[in-house]
Design an enzyme around this catalytic site. Structure first.
Site, mmCIF file in Angstrom:
data_model
loop_
_atom_site.group_PDB
_atom_site.id
_atom_site.type_symbol
_atom_site.label_atom_id
_atom_site.label_comp_id
_atom_site.label_asym_id
_atom_site.label_seq_id
_atom_site.Cartn_x
_atom_site.Cartn_y
_atom_site.Cartn_z
ATOM 1 N N SER A 27 -45.679 -38.916 -22.209
ATOM 2 C CA SER A 27 -44.613 -37.959 -22.404
ATOM 3 C C SER A 27 -43.280 -38.031 -21.313
ATOM 4 O O SER A 27 -43.370 -38.947 -20.705
ATOM 5 C CB SER A 27 -44.917 -36.681 -22.830
ATOM 6 O OG SER A 27 -43.698 -35.759 -23.316
ATOM 7 N N ASN A 28 -42.684 -37.093 -21.423
ATOM 8 C CA ASN A 28 -41.536 -37.052 -20.438
ATOM 9 C C ASN A 28 -41.124 -35.665 -19.811
ATOM 10 O O ASN A 28 -41.658 -34.655 -20.599
ATOM 11 C CB ASN A 28 -40.214 -37.877 -20.516
ATOM 12 C CG ASN A 28 -39.709 -37.401 -21.939
ATOM 13 O OD1 ASN A 28 -39.328 -36.228 -21.941
ATOM 14 N ND2 ASN A 28 -39.767 -37.997 -22.893
ATOM 15 N N TYR A 29 -40.101 -35.483 -18.890
ATOM 16 C CA TYR A 29 -40.153 -34.106 -18.498
ATOM 17 C C TYR A 29 -38.907 -33.136 -19.254
ATOM 18 O O TYR A 29 -38.499 -32.194 -18.821
ATOM 19 C CB TYR A 29 -39.477 -34.331 -16.989
ATOM 20 C CG TYR A 29 -40.414 -34.619 -16.176
ATOM 21 C CD1 TYR A 29 -41.710 -34.012 -15.730
ATOM 22 C CD2 TYR A 29 -40.377 -35.962 -15.555
ATOM 23 C CE1 TYR A 29 -42.458 -34.515 -14.854
ATOM 24 C CE2 TYR A 29 -41.165 -36.570 -14.459
ATOM 25 C CZ TYR A 29 -42.399 -35.979 -14.251
ATOM 26 O OH TYR A 29 -43.042 -36.251 -13.282
ATOM 27 N N ALA A 94 -35.639 -36.368 -25.697
ATOM 28 C CA ALA A 94 -35.994 -37.558 -25.222
ATOM 29 C C ALA A 94 -37.163 -38.184 -25.830
ATOM 30 O O ALA A 94 -38.352 -37.891 -25.533
ATOM 31 C CB ALA A 94 -36.287 -37.107 -23.605
#
Ligand code: PMT
Length: 221
Positions: A27-29, A94
């Site tokens: 995943s991402n932030y 995102a």
């Protein structure tokens, strides 16, 4: 100001999660703050809002329709089911560009599944913004974001063209910028214009994006 009364808006927000096994994911932030600010401003200004959100720790704004999703493919499905009905689509999520080719329903074990855990093959996810950019019909406005660590404007202009977007909201990321923050410093990049905004709270950024969207909409009609 209820200048979005009668207008249907679709917003993607937050990260996607791409499962590796029963307990791990890529995943991402992204916190979802930008997307939720867009949803909140659109609803305040009178729009009918569908918010398609990856997993975040935020309460949805009042009076909107929330569709919760996990993976990029779930997000694409929800977007495709709703896109034909909307006037403005904003892709602030995102989305993971790649996902693991194989996922396991059980927890992979550190020792016995070492090979599977240390050689994860990735495959490309569908590009949601490009998909709706290619599908849009006259009168529909498609707005994307560009999260860049370098060459902000050039990369935003490339994304504008490649994904057939009407506007790209470009933000620099990395070094504590944009992801997870309450403020953002963005550049609005359209075919004929580049406008740089100062660092602002995400609610103010969202206001400016809808001001620009309404200006672009009036030139479409
Ligand atoms: O959620 P926050 O913590 O508030 O952070 C906000 C943000 C930094 C996530 C937001 O401002 C932002 O920049 N969102 C886009 C992040 C991103 O994935 O950018 P990108 O340059 O990789 O993608 C370009 C565009 O294509 C984006 O509109 C993205 O939603 C879209 N995309 C990308 C890949 C993909 N498979 N499908 C897509 O639709």
């Amino acid at each position: 100001m209820k200048d979005l009364l009668g207008i249907k808006v679709l917003i993607t927000a937050g990260p996607t999660r791409e499962p590796i096994d029963a307990v791990r994911y890529l995943s991402n932030y992204s916190s979802g703050k930008m997307g939720y600010a867009l949803a909140s401003v659109a609803a305040q200004r009178g729009a009918e809002v569908v918010l398609i959100s990856g997993p975040v720790a935020l309460d949805p704004p009042q009076g909107i329709k929330l569709i919760s999703v996990v993976t990029a493919r779930d997000m694409l499905k929800a977007v495709e089911e709703n896109f034909s009905e909307v006037d403005i689509a904003l892709c602030s999520a995102a989305v993971a560009d790649y996902r693991p080719l194989q996922t396991s329903d059980r927890k992979l074990k550190k020792e016995s599944d070492r090979e599977a855990l240390t050689t994860i093959t990735l495959v490309e996810n569908p590009d949601i913004l490009a998909t709706i950019g290619a599908q849009k019909v006259g009168g529909q406005l498609v707005i994307g974001f560009a999260a860049e660590t370098e060459d902000l404007i050039e990369n935003a202009q490339k994304k504008l063209r490649a994904k057939h977007a009407d506007l790209i909201v470009a933000n620099e990321v990395g070094q504590g910028k944009a992801f997870g923050t309450d403020d953002d410093e963005v550049v609005l990049v359209s075919q004929n214009d580049i406008s740089r905004l100062p660092k602002l709270p995400k609610m103010k950024v969202a206001e400016a994006i809808f001001d620009k969207a309404m200006q672009l909409r009036s030139s479409l009609n």
